[in-house]
Design a protein around this motif. Structure first.
Motif, PDB file in Angstrom:
ATOM      1  N   LEU A  53      33.025 -72.744  53.825  1.00 13.16           N
ATOM      2  CA  LEU A  53      34.185 -72.520  52.951  1.00 13.16           C
ATOM      3  C   LEU A  53      34.117 -71.155  52.274  1.00 13.16           C
ATOM      4  CD1 LEU A  53      34.558 -76.035  51.290  1.00 13.16           C
ATOM      5  CD2 LEU A  53      36.058 -74.981  52.989  1.00 13.16           C
ATOM      6  N   GLY A  54      32.913 -70.727  51.945  1.00 18.30           N
ATOM      7  CA  GLY A  54      32.750 -69.411  51.329  1.00 18.30           C
ATOM      8  C   GLY A  54      33.092 -68.275  52.273  1.00 18.30           C
ATOM      9  N   VAL A  55      32.733 -68.413  53.546  1.00 19.64           N
ATOM     10  CA  VAL A  55      33.084 -67.383  54.535  1.00 19.64           C
ATOM     11  C   VAL A  55      34.594 -67.312  54.690  1.00 19.64           C
ATOM     12  CG1 VAL A  55      32.964 -66.823  56.993  1.00 19.64           C
ATOM     13  CG2 VAL A  55      30.902 -67.436  55.766  1.00 19.64           C
ATOM     14  N   PHE A  56      35.242 -68.470  54.736  1.00 22.43           N
ATOM     15  CA  PHE A  56      36.709 -68.492  54.832  1.00 22.43           C
ATOM     16  C   PHE A  56      37.331 -67.865  53.589  1.00 22.43           C
ATOM     17  CE2 PHE A  56      40.738 -70.649  53.947  1.00 22.43           C
ATOM     18  CZ  PHE A  56      41.451 -70.274  55.075  1.00 22.43           C
ATOM     19  N   GLY A  57      36.803 -68.218  52.410  1.00 27.15           N
ATOM     20  CA  GLY A  57      37.341 -67.658  51.167  1.00 27.15           C
ATOM     21  C   GLY A  57      37.121 -66.162  51.059  1.00 27.15           C
ATOM     22  N   THR A  58      35.986 -65.683  51.534  1.00 31.67           N
ATOM     23  CA  THR A  58      35.715 -64.243  51.494  1.00 31.67           C
ATOM     24  C   THR A  58      36.653 -63.484  52.432  1.00 31.67           C
ATOM     25  OG1 THR A  58      33.406 -64.694  50.973  1.00 31.67           O
ATOM     26  CG2 THR A  58      33.930 -62.508  51.793  1.00 31.67           C
ATOM     27  N   ALA A  59      36.863 -64.025  53.614  1.00 31.14           N
ATOM     28  CA  ALA A  59      37.794 -63.376  54.550  1.00 31.14           C
ATOM     29  C   ALA A  59      39.206 -63.375  53.980  1.00 31.14           C
ATOM     30  CB  ALA A  59      37.754 -64.088  55.899  1.00 31.14           C
ATOM     31  N   TRP A  60      39.596 -64.463  53.351  1.00 28.10           N
ATOM     32  CA  TRP A  60      40.923 -64.554  52.738  1.00 28.10           C
ATOM     33  C   TRP A  60      41.057 -63.525  51.612  1.00 28.10           C
ATOM     34  CZ3 TRP A  60      44.928 -67.918  53.962  1.00 28.10           C
ATOM     35  CH2 TRP A  60      45.992 -67.930  53.078  1.00 28.10           C
ATOM     36  N   SER A  61      40.031 -63.378  50.823  1.00 28.57           N
ATOM     37  CA  SER A  61      40.074 -62.431  49.712  1.00 28.57           C
ATOM     38  C   SER A  61      40.113 -60.987  50.199  1.00 28.57           C
ATOM     39  CB  SER A  61      38.867 -62.629  48.809  1.00 28.57           C
ATOM     40  OG  SER A  61      38.882 -63.917  48.257  1.00 28.57           O
ATOM     41  N   LEU A  62      39.381 -60.682  51.261  1.00 29.29           N
ATOM     42  CA  LEU A  62      39.432 -59.324  51.811  1.00 29.29           C
ATOM     43  C   LEU A  62      40.810 -59.013  52.380  1.00 29.29           C
ATOM     44  CD1 LEU A  62      35.943 -59.067  53.517  1.00 29.29           C
ATOM     45  CD2 LEU A  62      36.699 -58.007  51.397  1.00 29.29           C
ATOM     46  N   LEU A  63      41.424 -60.001  53.009  1.00 23.51           N
ATOM     47  CA  LEU A  63      42.791 -59.821  53.489  1.00 23.51           C
ATOM     48  C   LEU A  63      43.756 -59.632  52.323  1.00 23.51           C
ATOM     49  CD1 LEU A  63      44.499 -59.795  56.072  1.00 23.51           C
ATOM     50  CD2 LEU A  63      44.823 -62.243  55.755  1.00 23.51           C
ATOM     51  N   GLU A  64      43.519 -60.343  51.238  1.00 26.54           N
ATOM     52  CA  GLU A  64      44.352 -60.190  50.048  1.00 26.54           C
ATOM     53  C   GLU A  64      44.217 -58.792  49.449  1.00 26.54           C
ATOM     54  OE1 GLU A  64      45.047 -62.329  45.734  1.00 26.54           O
ATOM     55  OE2 GLU A  64      43.250 -62.781  46.886  1.00 26.54           O
ATOM     56  N   ILE A  65      43.015 -58.229  49.487  1.00 23.30           N
ATOM     57  CA  ILE A  65      42.817 -56.860  48.992  1.00 23.30           C
ATOM     58  C   ILE A  65      43.630 -55.875  49.825  1.00 23.30           C
ATOM     59  CG2 ILE A  65      41.141 -54.992  48.797  1.00 23.30           C
ATOM     60  CD1 ILE A  65      39.078 -57.059  48.022  1.00 23.30           C
ATOM     61  N   LEU A  66      43.567 -56.022  51.141  1.00 27.17           N
ATOM     62  CA  LEU A  66      44.320 -55.108  52.012  1.00 27.17           C
ATOM     63  C   LEU A  66      45.826 -55.211  51.765  1.00 27.17           C
ATOM     64  CD1 LEU A  66      42.407 -55.509  55.384  1.00 27.17           C
ATOM     65  CD2 LEU A  66      42.384 -53.575  53.826  1.00 27.17           C
TER      66      LEU A  66
END
Length: 109
Positions: A53-66
């Protein structure tokens, strides 16, 4: 914005904080999963689930930054820009010493 003030907008900063928080929780889950696997503990399955879940959340957050950076850049460019890839184009200015000739100084013959 001036050249000195390079601070990102609030949306970008808050997205970056969420990404770092998610990354830190993922790393903690990784350490717990590693230690639980060495010890043969029952915490291995929840730690692996939390890590996934943390890997998914981190990828989601990086996409949100972009996405938030793109939105902030588009907001700075304004609605009448030529294209999203063109960037902000300021009109070229003449050097301070040269001036355009005045219309009234022309001689009509």
């Amino acid at each position: 914005m001036s050249a000195v003030d390079r601070r990102p907008p609030h949306e970008v900063r808050s997205a970056a904080v969420r990404a770092l928080f998610s990354l830190s929780l993922t790393l903690v889950a990784l350490i717990v999963a590693t230690l639980a696997s060495y010890a043969g503990s029952g915490l291995l399955a929840p730690a692996l689930l939390l890590m996934a879940l943390g890997v998914f959340g981190t990828a989601w957050s990086l996409l949100e930054i972009l996405i938030s950076r793109q939105i902030a850049a588009q907001r700075l460019r304004g609605p009448n820009s030529a294209s999203p890839l063109a960037g902000s184009r300021e009109p070229r200015r003449r050097p301070a010493g040269r001036r355009a000739p005045l219309e009234s100084s022309r001689v009509w013959r």
